[in-house]
Scaffold this motif. Structure first.
Motif, PDB file in Angstrom:
ATOM      1  N   TYR A 112      -9.813  14.673  18.161  1.00 34.39           N
ATOM      2  CA  TYR A 112     -10.556  14.106  17.036  1.00 34.39           C
ATOM      3  C   TYR A 112     -11.055  15.216  16.106  1.00 34.39           C
ATOM      4  CZ  TYR A 112     -14.525  15.333  19.993  1.00 34.39           C
ATOM      5  OH  TYR A 112     -15.418  16.000  20.770  1.00 34.39           O
ATOM      6  N   ARG A 113     -11.475  14.798  14.926  1.00 30.14           N
ATOM      7  CA  ARG A 113     -11.975  15.751  13.929  1.00 30.14           C
ATOM      8  C   ARG A 113     -13.382  15.357  13.517  1.00 30.14           C
ATOM      9  NH1 ARG A 113      -9.730  16.644   7.746  1.00 30.14           N
ATOM     10  NH2 ARG A 113     -10.985  18.482   7.287  1.00 30.14           N
ATOM     11  N   ILE A 114     -14.329  16.243  13.766  1.00 28.60           N
ATOM     12  CA  ILE A 114     -15.698  16.072  13.281  1.00 28.60           C
ATOM     13  C   ILE A 114     -16.085  17.395  12.657  1.00 28.60           C
ATOM     14  CG2 ILE A 114     -18.092  15.548  13.853  1.00 28.60           C
ATOM     15  CD1 ILE A 114     -17.095  14.064  16.314  1.00 28.60           C
ATOM     16  N   GLU A 115     -16.057  17.442  11.326  1.00 28.08           N
ATOM     17  CA  GLU A 115     -16.375  18.685  10.618  1.00 28.08           C
ATOM     18  C   GLU A 115     -16.589  18.421   9.139  1.00 28.08           C
ATOM     19  OE1 GLU A 115     -12.990  21.182  11.282  1.00 28.08           O
ATOM     20  OE2 GLU A 115     -11.696  20.019   9.992  1.00 28.08           O
ATOM     21  N   LYS A 116     -17.190  19.406   8.473  1.00 25.86           N
ATOM     22  CA  LYS A 116     -17.332  19.339   7.021  1.00 25.86           C
ATOM     23  C   LYS A 116     -15.978  19.644   6.398  1.00 25.86           C
ATOM     24  CE  LYS A 116     -20.953  22.180   6.965  1.00 25.86           C
ATOM     25  NZ  LYS A 116     -22.031  23.033   6.469  1.00 25.86           N
ATOM     26  N   ASP A 117     -15.708  18.999   5.297  1.00 31.44           N
ATOM     27  CA  ASP A 117     -14.481  19.246   4.558  1.00 31.44           C
ATOM     28  C   ASP A 117     -14.512  20.660   3.990  1.00 31.44           C
ATOM     29  OD1 ASP A 117     -12.104  17.542   3.206  1.00 31.44           O
ATOM     30  OD2 ASP A 117     -12.845  19.076   1.813  1.00 31.44           O
ATOM     31  N   GLU A 118     -13.416  21.382   4.113  1.00 31.13           N
ATOM     32  CA  GLU A 118     -13.370  22.769   3.640  1.00 31.13           C
ATOM     33  C   GLU A 118     -13.456  22.870   2.120  1.00 31.13           C
ATOM     34  OE1 GLU A 118     -10.081  24.915   5.318  1.00 31.13           O
ATOM     35  OE2 GLU A 118     -10.560  24.238   7.354  1.00 31.13           O
ATOM     36  N   GLU A 119     -12.870  21.909   1.409  1.00 31.68           N
ATOM     37  CA  GLU A 119     -12.870  21.965  -0.049  1.00 31.68           C
ATOM     38  C   GLU A 119     -14.136  21.363  -0.662  1.00 31.68           C
ATOM     39  OE1 GLU A 119      -9.272  20.454  -1.730  1.00 31.68           O
ATOM     40  OE2 GLU A 119      -8.028  21.530  -0.273  1.00 31.68           O
ATOM     41  N   ASN A 120     -14.642  20.312  -0.043  1.00 31.15           N
ATOM     42  CA  ASN A 120     -15.850  19.661  -0.540  1.00 31.15           C
ATOM     43  C   ASN A 120     -16.810  19.521   0.635  1.00 31.15           C
ATOM     44  OD1 ASN A 120     -17.897  17.967  -1.407  1.00 31.15           O
ATOM     45  ND2 ASN A 120     -16.537  16.613  -2.545  1.00 31.15           N
ATOM     46  N   GLY A 121     -17.739  20.440   0.749  1.00 35.26           N
ATOM     47  CA  GLY A 121     -18.659  20.479   1.871  1.00 35.26           C
ATOM     48  C   GLY A 121     -19.585  19.291   1.981  1.00 35.26           C
TER      49      GLY A 121
ATOM     50  N   SER B  12     -20.238  11.368  18.886  1.00 36.24           N
ATOM     51  CA  SER B  12     -19.623  11.657  17.595  1.00 36.24           C
ATOM     52  C   SER B  12     -20.601  11.399  16.454  1.00 36.24           C
ATOM     53  CB  SER B  12     -18.369  10.803  17.397  1.00 36.24           C
ATOM     54  OG  SER B  12     -17.404  11.132  18.375  1.00 36.24           O
ATOM     55  N   ALA B  13     -21.352  10.320  16.570  1.00 38.59           N
ATOM     56  CA  ALA B  13     -22.346  10.015  15.539  1.00 38.59           C
ATOM     57  C   ALA B  13     -23.423  11.096  15.499  1.00 38.59           C
ATOM     58  CB  ALA B  13     -22.976   8.654  15.810  1.00 38.59           C
ATOM     59  N   GLU B  14     -23.831  11.562  16.661  1.00 40.98           N
ATOM     60  CA  GLU B  14     -24.858  12.612  16.720  1.00 40.98           C
ATOM     61  C   GLU B  14     -24.372  13.896  16.038  1.00 40.98           C
ATOM     62  OE1 GLU B  14     -26.604  14.728  20.490  1.00 40.98           O
ATOM     63  OE2 GLU B  14     -27.391  12.683  20.358  1.00 40.98           O
ATOM     64  N   LEU B  15     -23.134  14.273  16.325  1.00 43.63           N
ATOM     65  CA  LEU B  15     -22.573  15.463  15.678  1.00 43.63           C
ATOM     66  C   LEU B  15     -22.442  15.263  14.170  1.00 43.63           C
ATOM     67  CD1 LEU B  15     -19.768  16.393  18.229  1.00 43.63           C
ATOM     68  CD2 LEU B  15     -21.863  17.678  17.786  1.00 43.63           C
ATOM     69  N   SER B  16     -22.009  14.092  13.763  1.00 40.54           N
ATOM     70  CA  SER B  16     -21.844  13.804  12.337  1.00 40.54           C
ATOM     71  C   SER B  16     -23.176  13.833  11.606  1.00 40.54           C
ATOM     72  CB  SER B  16     -21.178  12.440  12.141  1.00 40.54           C
ATOM     73  OG  SER B  16     -19.889  12.434  12.721  1.00 40.54           O
ATOM     74  N   VAL B  17     -24.202  13.264  12.214  1.00 46.06           N
ATOM     75  CA  VAL B  17     -25.531  13.259  11.601  1.00 46.06           C
ATOM     76  C   VAL B  17     -26.048  14.685  11.466  1.00 46.06           C
ATOM     77  CG1 VAL B  17     -27.954  12.617  11.992  1.00 46.06           C
ATOM     78  CG2 VAL B  17     -26.151  10.910  12.248  1.00 46.06           C
TER      79      VAL B  17
ATOM     80  N   ILE C 296     -18.438  16.260   2.150  1.00 44.75           N
ATOM     81  CA  ILE C 296     -17.670  15.245   2.875  1.00 44.75           C
ATOM     82  C   ILE C 296     -17.642  15.640   4.344  1.00 44.75           C
ATOM     83  CG2 ILE C 296     -15.397  14.219   3.213  1.00 44.75           C
ATOM     84  CD1 ILE C 296     -14.887  14.660   0.215  1.00 44.75           C
ATOM     85  N   ILE C 297     -18.000  14.682   5.200  1.00 41.57           N
ATOM     86  CA  ILE C 297     -17.964  14.893   6.645  1.00 41.57           C
ATOM     87  C   ILE C 297     -16.834  14.036   7.211  1.00 41.57           C
ATOM     88  CG2 ILE C 297     -19.245  14.719   8.816  1.00 41.57           C
ATOM     89  CD1 ILE C 297     -20.459  16.705   6.762  1.00 41.57           C
ATOM     90  N   HIS C 298     -15.950  14.659   7.950  1.00 43.73           N
ATOM     91  CA  HIS C 298     -14.850  13.943   8.591  1.00 43.73           C
ATOM     92  C   HIS C 298     -15.240  13.577  10.016  1.00 43.73           C
ATOM     93  CE1 HIS C 298     -11.986  14.871   5.394  1.00 43.73           C
ATOM     94  NE2 HIS C 298     -12.542  16.076   5.360  1.00 43.73           N
ATOM     95  N   CYS C 299     -14.935  12.358  10.416  1.00 47.40           N
ATOM     96  CA  CYS C 299     -15.170  11.904  11.785  1.00 47.40           C
ATOM     97  C   CYS C 299     -14.124  10.837  12.084  1.00 47.40           C
ATOM     98  CB  CYS C 299     -16.590  11.357  11.944  1.00 47.40           C
ATOM     99  SG  CYS C 299     -16.943  10.808  13.626  1.00 47.40           S
ATOM    100  N   TYR C 300     -12.998  11.255  12.642  1.00 51.24           N
ATOM    101  CA  TYR C 300     -11.916  10.301  12.911  1.00 51.24           C
ATOM    102  C   TYR C 300     -10.979  10.847  13.970  1.00 51.24           C
ATOM    103  CZ  TYR C 300      -9.064  13.362   9.944  1.00 51.24           C
ATOM    104  OH  TYR C 300      -8.408  14.447   9.410  1.00 51.24           O
ATOM    105  N   GLY C 301     -10.042   9.995  14.369  1.00 47.91           N
ATOM    106  CA  GLY C 301      -8.975  10.404  15.267  1.00 47.91           C
ATOM    107  C   GLY C 301      -9.304  10.304  16.743  1.00 47.91           C
ATOM    108  N   HIS C 302     -10.256   9.454  17.105  1.00 47.79           N
ATOM    109  CA  HIS C 302     -10.687   9.344  18.494  1.00 47.79           C
ATOM    110  C   HIS C 302      -9.730   8.532  19.364  1.00 47.79           C
ATOM    111  CE1 HIS C 302     -14.307  10.442  16.303  1.00 47.79           C
ATOM    112  NE2 HIS C 302     -14.825  10.840  17.445  1.00 47.79           N
ATOM    113  N   GLY C 303      -8.827   7.807  18.754  1.00 46.33           N
ATOM    114  CA  GLY C 303      -7.901   6.982  19.525  1.00 46.33           C
ATOM    115  C   GLY C 303      -8.642   5.948  20.354  1.00 46.33           C
ATOM    116  N   GLY C 304      -8.189   5.734  21.561  1.00 46.44           N
ATOM    117  CA  GLY C 304      -8.801   4.750  22.443  1.00 46.44           C
ATOM    118  C   GLY C 304     -10.162   5.150  22.968  1.00 46.44           C
ATOM    119  N   ALA C 305     -10.611   6.361  22.692  1.00 49.31           N
ATOM    120  CA  ALA C 305     -11.912   6.825  23.188  1.00 49.31           C
ATOM    121  C   ALA C 305     -13.015   6.663  22.147  1.00 49.31           C
ATOM    122  CB  ALA C 305     -11.813   8.285  23.615  1.00 49.31           C
TER     123      ALA C 305
END
Length: 116
Positions: free
Chosen positions: A71-80, A99-104, A82-91
């Motif tokens: 999965y990806r949880i990080e700030k966007d490199e081009e536009n800081g 994931s929410a805690e890290l995103s917050v 934007i926070i990405h949080c996706y790709g967890h699949g079945g988990a």
């Protein structure tokens, strides 16, 4: 998976490299339900000792997109901002709180820098 409002969700599968479709595979659903009856017979308990069938409210197809490499949880490199949080699949459900805690925390860091 039990639901707060009663009942439960039965199902789920992971089909890598399969053609994505919104159509319900009823044969697969029957296999899943039969396994549920076998391993958790209380799901179809009855009052009179006779076996009952599931009361199916609906069939549903859900997409659980995953990302190679995790999965990806990080700030966007081009536009800081934007926070990405996706790709967890079945988990996704299992990891949602973490994931929410890290995103917050990332959002907080962006907001605290923008206030300076």
């Amino acid at each position: 998976m039990p639901r707060r409002e009663g009942g439960c969700v039965i199902g789920g599968c992971f089909l890598p490299n399969e053609k994505v479709t919104a159509e319900v595979d009823y044969e697969q659903a029957d296999r899943i339900l039969n396994k549920a009856k076998k391993y958790v017979p209380d799901l179809v308990s009855s009052d009179n000792g006779n076996p009952q069938e599931f009361k199916i409210v609906r069939y549903q197809v859900g997409y659980r997109p995953f990302r190679k490499g995790g999965y990806r949880i990080e700030k966007d490199e081009e536009n800081g901002k934007i926070i990405h949080c996706y790709g967890h699949g079945g988990a996704g459900y299992q990891s949602s709180w973490g994931s929410a805690e890290l995103s917050v925390a990332l959002v907080d860091s962006v907001l605290s820098k923008s206030k300076l």
